[in-house]
Structure formats: C-alpha cells, structure tokens
Design a protein around this motif. Sequence first.
Motif, PDB file in Angstrom:
ATOM      1  N   ASN A 110       0.702  -4.852  -9.124  1.00  0.00           N
ATOM      2  CA  ASN A 110      -0.460  -4.306  -8.347  1.00  0.00           C
ATOM      3  C   ASN A 110      -0.030  -3.701  -7.147  1.00  0.00           C
ATOM      4  O   ASN A 110       0.163  -4.416  -6.323  1.00  0.00           O
ATOM      5  N   PRO A 111      -0.102  -2.526  -6.859  1.00  0.00           N
ATOM      6  CA  PRO A 111       0.211  -1.883  -5.590  1.00  0.00           C
ATOM      7  C   PRO A 111      -0.281  -2.360  -4.224  1.00  0.00           C
ATOM      8  O   PRO A 111       0.167  -2.581  -3.406  1.00  0.00           O
ATOM      9  N   TYR A 112      -1.610  -2.591  -4.489  1.00  0.00           N
ATOM     10  CA  TYR A 112      -2.220  -2.985  -3.267  1.00  0.00           C
ATOM     11  C   TYR A 112      -1.955  -4.554  -2.962  1.00  0.00           C
ATOM     12  O   TYR A 112      -1.852  -4.910  -1.786  1.00  0.00           O
ATOM     13  N   CYS A 113      -1.923  -5.361  -4.092  1.00  0.00           N
ATOM     14  CA  CYS A 113      -1.500  -6.654  -3.768  1.00  0.00           C
ATOM     15  C   CYS A 113      -0.033  -6.824  -2.987  1.00  0.00           C
ATOM     16  O   CYS A 113      -0.081  -7.510  -2.245  1.00  0.00           O
ATOM     17  N   ARG A 114       0.693  -6.264  -3.513  1.00  0.00           N
ATOM     18  CA  ARG A 114       2.088  -6.396  -3.045  1.00  0.00           C
ATOM     19  C   ARG A 114       2.368  -5.745  -1.668  1.00  0.00           C
ATOM     20  O   ARG A 114       2.893  -6.501  -0.879  1.00  0.00           O
ATOM     21  N   LYS A 115       1.584  -4.646  -1.256  1.00  0.00           N
ATOM     22  CA  LYS A 115       1.714  -4.059  -0.095  1.00  0.00           C
ATOM     23  C   LYS A 115       1.040  -5.238   0.947  1.00  0.00           C
ATOM     24  O   LYS A 115       1.415  -5.276   1.960  1.00  0.00           O
ATOM     25  N   PHE A 116      -0.173  -5.621   0.674  1.00  0.00           N
ATOM     26  CA  PHE A 116      -0.860  -6.465   1.405  1.00  0.00           C
ATOM     27  C   PHE A 116       0.184  -7.899   1.436  1.00  0.00           C
ATOM     28  O   PHE A 116       0.187  -8.307   2.816  1.00  0.00           O
ATOM     29  N   LEU A 117       0.560  -8.734   0.593  1.00  0.00           N
ATOM     30  CA  LEU A 117       1.422  -9.697   0.725  1.00  0.00           C
ATOM     31  C   LEU A 117       2.682  -9.264   1.758  1.00  0.00           C
ATOM     32  O   LEU A 117       2.975 -10.207   2.350  1.00  0.00           O
ATOM     33  N   LYS A 118       3.082  -7.936   1.517  1.00  0.00           N
ATOM     34  CA  LYS A 118       4.435  -7.741   2.333  1.00  0.00           C
ATOM     35  C   LYS A 118       3.871  -7.872   4.001  1.00  0.00           C
ATOM     36  O   LYS A 118       4.843  -7.839   4.727  1.00  0.00           O
ATOM     37  N   SER A 119       2.788  -7.123   4.100  1.00  0.00           N
ATOM     38  CA  SER A 119       2.236  -7.362   5.382  1.00  0.00           C
ATOM     39  C   SER A 119       1.755  -8.229   6.130  1.00  0.00           C
ATOM     40  O   SER A 119       1.385  -8.228   7.476  1.00  0.00           O
TER      41      SER A 119
END
Length: 182
Positions: free
Chosen positions: A108-117
């Motif tokens: 999931n692009p949104y979850c991946r991006k958030f967890l990286k942030s």
Amino acid sequence: MTEPAAERILIAYATTDGHTRHICERLKRVMEGLGRQVTVVLLSEAGALNVRDFDRVVIGASIRFGHHQPVVAEFIGRHQALLESRPSAFFSVNIVARKPNKNTPETNPYCRKFLKSIAWQPRLTAVFAGKLDYPSYGFFDRQMIRLIMLITKGPTNPKAVVEFTDWAQVEAFGRKVCALTA
C-alpha cells in the motif's frame, strides 16, 4: 484470591468520515471477547489520557487525498518511546486497499510512505479498505473522489455507497494485537 487485572489496550484513531471509528469498534469487540479492557478514543482527544496506563497501544488512521491527518504523526512523535516500550500496532484505512495488490502494509503506497516518514516502527501493521460514501461528501470532495475513482477504475456513481472493508481481516488483526508478546 483476586484475579489479575485485565490487560488494558488503547485504540487511538483519526478519521475523516467516521469509518475508521467503526473499524476501531469492531477491534474493541474482538479484544474484549479475548478478556481485554479496551478504550477507543480519537487521537485529538487522547491527550486527556495517561497513555502509560495502557499495556498495548493501537493507532488507526484514515487517508484523505493521499495523506493521514497530521495529528497521527504528532501523537506518534510525542509518544514514540512509550510505543517502542510495549506491544503496539498501526493500521491505515484507505480506498486504494480495495485492490488486491495494494492491501498490505508492504504494497500500500500510503502506508509505506507514512511508515518511512516516522521513526516509530510498530510491531504489527495492517491496511484495511475503507468505505466510499458519495452522498455524505461535500460537493468538492465528491467530485475529487469521483475523479480519483475514474482514474483507478472504481465506482463513480455519485449516489454509490460501497463498503470495501474485509471485516474478517479486521477481526484477525484484533486477535494478532492481543497475541503480540511483550
């Protein structure tokens, strides 16, 4: 002889249209069925609680136009040490997760991006497909979401109400949260 106190779980969430709250309530029922005491609260109101009073913490957040609400990262940043000191979990709710190739934390692009942030890495993560409720949206949101759905081959009927949530997946996540080891 007294029984030991039930383990206390905090489920703190941010929602835009209310569906994330419904997911939290289902998690609560599952966890209470396993003998836990569960408190469900909006992240914006979680400051009134002493988060240290809980044995486990679950954070849930919905997506709107590609982003989680800022209160999610703020809460995590404020409580990162505590979240790292006990079993904790995170879940994201978004319509993109209706697609089989975008319904896991890894895809999931949104979850991946958030967890990286964020610096915190929860022990358990999940992504749940949300609910599309065109009649409840304001004019601008309805038109923007219809455009997104057109591009991503989703429902565009402005009267459509479609719940994509896999409730069995939600319930399995609740059991997994309870099974996390300290």
